[in-house]
Design a protein around this motif. Structure first.
Motif, PDB file in Angstrom:
ATOM      1  N   ARG A  55      31.169  23.594  35.213  1.00 50.36           N
ATOM      2  CA  ARG A  55      31.974  23.299  36.289  1.00 50.36           C
ATOM      3  C   ARG A  55      33.392  23.706  36.384  1.00 50.36           C
ATOM      4  N   ARG A  56      33.794  24.132  35.222  1.00 48.85           N
ATOM      5  CA  ARG A  56      35.307  24.637  34.962  1.00 48.85           C
ATOM      6  C   ARG A  56      35.394  26.007  35.957  1.00 48.85           C
ATOM      7  N   HIS A  57      36.534  26.086  36.698  1.00 48.18           N
ATOM      8  CA  HIS A  57      36.867  27.016  37.529  1.00 48.18           C
ATOM      9  C   HIS A  57      38.361  27.329  37.179  1.00 48.18           C
ATOM     10  N   SER A  58      38.977  28.429  37.547  1.00 49.72           N
ATOM     11  CA  SER A  58      40.349  28.564  37.428  1.00 49.72           C
ATOM     12  C   SER A  58      40.610  28.068  38.978  1.00 49.72           C
ATOM     13  N   ILE A  59      41.580  27.703  39.179  1.00 55.77           N
ATOM     14  CA  ILE A  59      42.262  26.666  40.255  1.00 55.77           C
ATOM     15  C   ILE A  59      43.445  27.330  40.480  1.00 55.77           C
ATOM     16  N   ARG A  60      44.101  27.729  41.682  1.00 52.44           N
ATOM     17  CA  ARG A  60      45.302  28.177  41.853  1.00 52.44           C
ATOM     18  C   ARG A  60      46.071  27.082  43.131  1.00 52.44           C
ATOM     19  N   SER A  61      45.529  26.029  43.196  1.00 49.51           N
ATOM     20  CA  SER A  61      46.058  25.259  44.243  1.00 49.51           C
ATOM     21  C   SER A  61      46.008  23.721  43.548  1.00 49.51           C
TER      22      SER A  61
ATOM     23  N   PRO B 198      39.322  40.546  45.077  1.00 45.88           N
ATOM     24  CA  PRO B 198      38.404  39.461  45.454  1.00 45.88           C
ATOM     25  C   PRO B 198      38.738  38.167  45.145  1.00 45.88           C
ATOM     26  N   LEU B 199      40.007  38.077  44.206  1.00 45.20           N
ATOM     27  CA  LEU B 199      40.361  36.549  43.788  1.00 45.20           C
ATOM     28  C   LEU B 199      41.396  36.269  44.720  1.00 45.20           C
ATOM     29  N   GLY B 200      42.038  37.224  45.527  1.00 41.13           N
ATOM     30  CA  GLY B 200      43.006  36.816  46.514  1.00 41.13           C
ATOM     31  C   GLY B 200      44.413  36.534  45.872  1.00 41.13           C
ATOM     32  N   THR B 201      44.791  36.997  44.742  1.00 44.13           N
ATOM     33  CA  THR B 201      45.901  36.546  44.012  1.00 44.13           C
ATOM     34  C   THR B 201      47.204  37.308  44.722  1.00 44.13           C
ATOM     35  N   ASP B 202      48.153  36.717  44.669  1.00 42.04           N
ATOM     36  CA  ASP B 202      49.453  37.753  45.026  1.00 42.04           C
ATOM     37  C   ASP B 202      50.506  37.221  44.008  1.00 42.04           C
TER      38      ASP B 202
ATOM     39  N   LEU C 147      44.521  26.858  34.988  1.00 43.09           N
ATOM     40  CA  LEU C 147      44.507  28.175  35.406  1.00 43.09           C
ATOM     41  C   LEU C 147      45.266  28.809  34.036  1.00 43.09           C
ATOM     42  N   THR C 148      44.548  29.736  33.796  1.00 44.72           N
ATOM     43  CA  THR C 148      45.066  30.723  32.706  1.00 44.72           C
ATOM     44  C   THR C 148      46.103  31.995  33.354  1.00 44.72           C
ATOM     45  N   HIS C 149      47.280  31.801  33.242  1.00 48.02           N
ATOM     46  CA  HIS C 149      48.054  32.562  33.966  1.00 48.02           C
ATOM     47  C   HIS C 149      48.943  33.667  32.851  1.00 48.02           C
ATOM     48  N   THR C 150      48.838  35.063  33.213  1.00 43.47           N
ATOM     49  CA  THR C 150      49.550  35.815  32.241  1.00 43.47           C
ATOM     50  C   THR C 150      50.475  36.626  32.986  1.00 43.47           C
ATOM     51  N   PRO C 151      51.674  36.000  33.451  1.00 43.22           N
ATOM     52  CA  PRO C 151      52.489  36.880  34.186  1.00 43.22           C
ATOM     53  C   PRO C 151      52.916  38.100  33.254  1.00 43.22           C
TER      54      PRO C 151
ATOM     55  N   TYR D  91      51.627  33.928  24.424  1.00 44.43           N
ATOM     56  CA  TYR D  91      50.393  34.440  24.381  1.00 44.43           C
ATOM     57  C   TYR D  91      49.650  34.091  25.970  1.00 44.43           C
ATOM     58  N   MET D  92      50.056  33.069  26.408  1.00 41.88           N
ATOM     59  CA  MET D  92      49.562  32.777  27.682  1.00 41.88           C
ATOM     60  C   MET D  92      49.993  31.574  28.494  1.00 41.88           C
ATOM     61  N   LEU D  93      50.158  31.464  29.712  1.00 44.60           N
ATOM     62  CA  LEU D  93      50.611  30.114  30.344  1.00 44.60           C
ATOM     63  C   LEU D  93      49.444  29.320  30.999  1.00 44.60           C
TER      64      LEU D  93
ATOM     65  N   HIS E  40      34.084  35.562  43.980  1.00 44.78           N
ATOM     66  CA  HIS E  40      33.891  36.714  42.950  1.00 44.78           C
ATOM     67  C   HIS E  40      33.818  35.918  41.538  1.00 44.78           C
ATOM     68  N   ALA E  41      34.724  34.858  41.485  1.00 42.62           N
ATOM     69  CA  ALA E  41      34.650  34.423  40.085  1.00 42.62           C
ATOM     70  C   ALA E  41      33.484  33.332  39.834  1.00 42.62           C
ATOM     71  N   THR E  42      32.560  33.210  40.725  1.00 46.60           N
ATOM     72  CA  THR E  42      31.517  32.337  40.361  1.00 46.60           C
ATOM     73  C   THR E  42      30.027  33.144  40.027  1.00 46.60           C
ATOM     74  N   THR E  43      30.630  34.578  40.117  1.00 49.74           N
ATOM     75  CA  THR E  43      29.402  35.356  39.534  1.00 49.74           C
ATOM     76  C   THR E  43      29.404  35.377  38.182  1.00 49.74           C
ATOM     77  N   LYS E  44      28.518  34.754  37.296  1.00 48.47           N
ATOM     78  CA  LYS E  44      28.664  35.135  35.681  1.00 48.47           C
ATOM     79  C   LYS E  44      27.236  35.807  35.154  1.00 48.47           C
ATOM     80  N   LYS E  45      27.427  36.675  34.514  1.00 49.29           N
ATOM     81  CA  LYS E  45      26.240  37.646  34.083  1.00 49.29           C
ATOM     82  C   LYS E  45      25.250  36.575  33.348  1.00 49.29           C
TER      83      LYS E  45
HETATM   84  C1  LIG Z   1      43.399  36.344  29.567  1.00 43.89           C
HETATM   85  C2  LIG Z   1      43.192  35.982  31.108  1.00 43.89           C
HETATM   86  C3  LIG Z   1      44.492  36.225  31.934  1.00 43.89           C
HETATM   87  C4  LIG Z   1      44.497  35.671  33.284  1.00 43.89           C
HETATM   88  N1  LIG Z   1      45.277  35.896  34.139  1.00 43.89           N
HETATM   89  C5  LIG Z   1      45.411  35.426  35.176  1.00 43.89           C
HETATM   90  C6  LIG Z   1      46.554  35.499  36.075  1.00 43.89           C
HETATM   91  O1  LIG Z   1      47.530  35.808  35.500  1.00 43.89           O
HETATM   92  N2  LIG Z   1      46.574  34.894  37.197  1.00 43.89           N
HETATM   93  C7  LIG Z   1      45.379  34.268  37.720  1.00 43.89           C
HETATM   94  O2  LIG Z   1      45.504  33.958  38.963  1.00 43.89           O
HETATM   95  N3  LIG Z   1      43.993  34.267  37.181  1.00 43.89           N
HETATM   96  C8  LIG Z   1      44.398  34.734  36.024  1.00 43.89           C
HETATM   97  N4  LIG Z   1      43.071  34.718  35.105  1.00 43.89           N
HETATM   98  C9  LIG Z   1      41.995  33.830  35.659  1.00 43.89           C
HETATM   99  C10 LIG Z   1      40.972  34.752  36.006  1.00 43.89           C
HETATM  100  O3  LIG Z   1      40.895  35.641  37.201  1.00 43.89           O
HETATM  101  C11 LIG Z   1      39.470  33.814  36.059  1.00 43.89           C
HETATM  102  O4  LIG Z   1      39.000  33.456  34.770  1.00 43.89           O
HETATM  103  C12 LIG Z   1      38.474  34.888  36.407  1.00 43.89           C
HETATM  104  O5  LIG Z   1      38.249  35.077  37.680  1.00 43.89           O
HETATM  105  C13 LIG Z   1      37.084  33.943  36.429  1.00 43.89           C
HETATM  106  O6  LIG Z   1      37.239  32.765  37.175  1.00 43.89           O
HETATM  107  P1  LIG Z   1      36.787  31.367  36.526  1.00 43.89           P
HETATM  108  O7  LIG Z   1      37.850  31.190  35.223  1.00 43.89           O
HETATM  109  O8  LIG Z   1      36.908  30.322  37.494  1.00 43.89           O
HETATM  110  O9  LIG Z   1      35.557  31.439  35.892  1.00 43.89           O
HETATM  111  C14 LIG Z   1      43.187  35.099  33.743  1.00 43.89           C
HETATM  112  C15 LIG Z   1      42.022  34.945  32.842  1.00 43.89           C
HETATM  113  C16 LIG Z   1      42.335  35.265  31.661  1.00 43.89           C
HETATM  114  C17 LIG Z   1      40.998  34.857  30.648  1.00 43.89           C
END
Ligand SMILES: Cc1cc2nc3c(=O)[nH]c(=O)nc-3n(C[C@H](O)[C@H](O)[C@H](O)COP(=O)(O)O)c2cc1C
Length: 224
Positions: free
Chosen positions: A33-39, A109-113, A170-174, A193-195, A210-215
């Motif tokens: 149930r963990r997801h990367s959230i951008r809002s 497919p992630l819609g990031t900008d 959200l793992t963010h890596t500017p 290392y990461m934000l 796109h993010a919900t498709t896991k191998k």
């Molecule tokens: C090392 C790493 C760097 C990432 N950098 C970004 C980023 O800069 N911006 C962003 O929106 N998502 C970033 N992500 C998130 C990924 O896009 C996300 O983990 C992936 O799409 C799978 O989605 P989930 O985390 O919901 O499973 C990063 C993830 C990782 C592991």
């Protein structure tokens, strides 16, 4: 094993086979149930929660137990604004071409900008730094080993702890991230290392398909 100071393992808990199976399934069902959230919502999150999660990250295994990490937890709006401003400058260059076509296609497919409003809205940003030199105590300046691997594992612990506490991340890596050292007051020994962004999701938060498709297990694992 060579002679060394040690004490008996006293905090191990053994579960029955049935309990072990249930716990492993429960863990999987919870972590999926963990997801990367951008809002993010701007609802506050208690500092004590973030402290506990960072303490959990600090229990991670590391090369020679040097714990080559430092976490800067940012709640201050001015500091968050500085980070957003810097990150958006770098991300603009990235999305305007520096990333290259293949990378930008992979991100589509992630819609990031380049817009990163969550860097200001989310209650907590956690800047994770790896430490080039260190040791078993914070004052030491010896060689650290397996720094990248160790900080990656600690970051995984932190994401898991935040998720288990009921927050989204959200793992963010500017790219580049070097501005974080200056904003967070870290010296040359620290490398960004990461934000990690942490908080409550906004009411209209979404998850990219796109993010919900896991191998499948067959794709990611081999049992011999
Ligand atoms: C090392 C790493 C760097 C990432 N950098 C970004 C980023 O800069 N911006 C962003 O929106 N998502 C970033 N992500 C998130 C990924 O896009 C996300 O983990 C992936 O799409 C799978 O989605 P989930 O985390 O919901 O499973 C990063 C993830 C990782 C592991």
């Amino acid at each position: 094993m060579q002679a060394h100071d040690a004490s008996p393992l006293s905090d191990y808990i053994e579960y029955s086979s049935e309990e072990m199976l249930k716990r492993s399934a429960d863990f999987y069902n919870n972590i999926k149930r963990r997801h990367s959230i951008r809002s993010f919502s701007d609802r506050p999150v208690a500092k004590a929660v973030i402290e506990n999660c960072i303490k959990a990250a600090g229990t991670a295994p590391s090369g020679a137990n040097h714990q080559p990490w430092h976490f800067v937890a940012i709640n201050d709006l001015d500091v968050k604004k500085q980070i957003r401003e810097q990150a958006e400058i770098h991300e603009s260059n990235f999305y305007q071409g520096r990333a290259g076509e293949e990378w930008l296609d992979a991100l589509k497919p992630l819609g990031t900008d380049a817009n990163k409003p969550y860097l200001e809205h989310a209650p907590w940003l956690i800047a994770i730094f790896s430490e080039k030199k260190g040791g078993i105590s914070a004052e030491e300046k010896n060689t650290n080993y397996y720094v990248h691997e160790s900080v990656g594992i600690a970051t995984g612990f932190l994401i898991n702890a935040l998720h288990s506490s009921g927050l989204v991340t959200l793992t963010h890596t500017p790219k580049p991230m070097s501005f974080l050292s200056k904003v967070c007051g870290r010296d040359d020994n620290s490398r960004p290392y990461m934000l990690l962004i942490a908080g409550y999701p906004s009411d209209d938060a979404t998850v990219p398909h796109h993010a919900t498709t896991k191998k499948s297990i067959d794709d990611i694992a081999t049992f011999l």
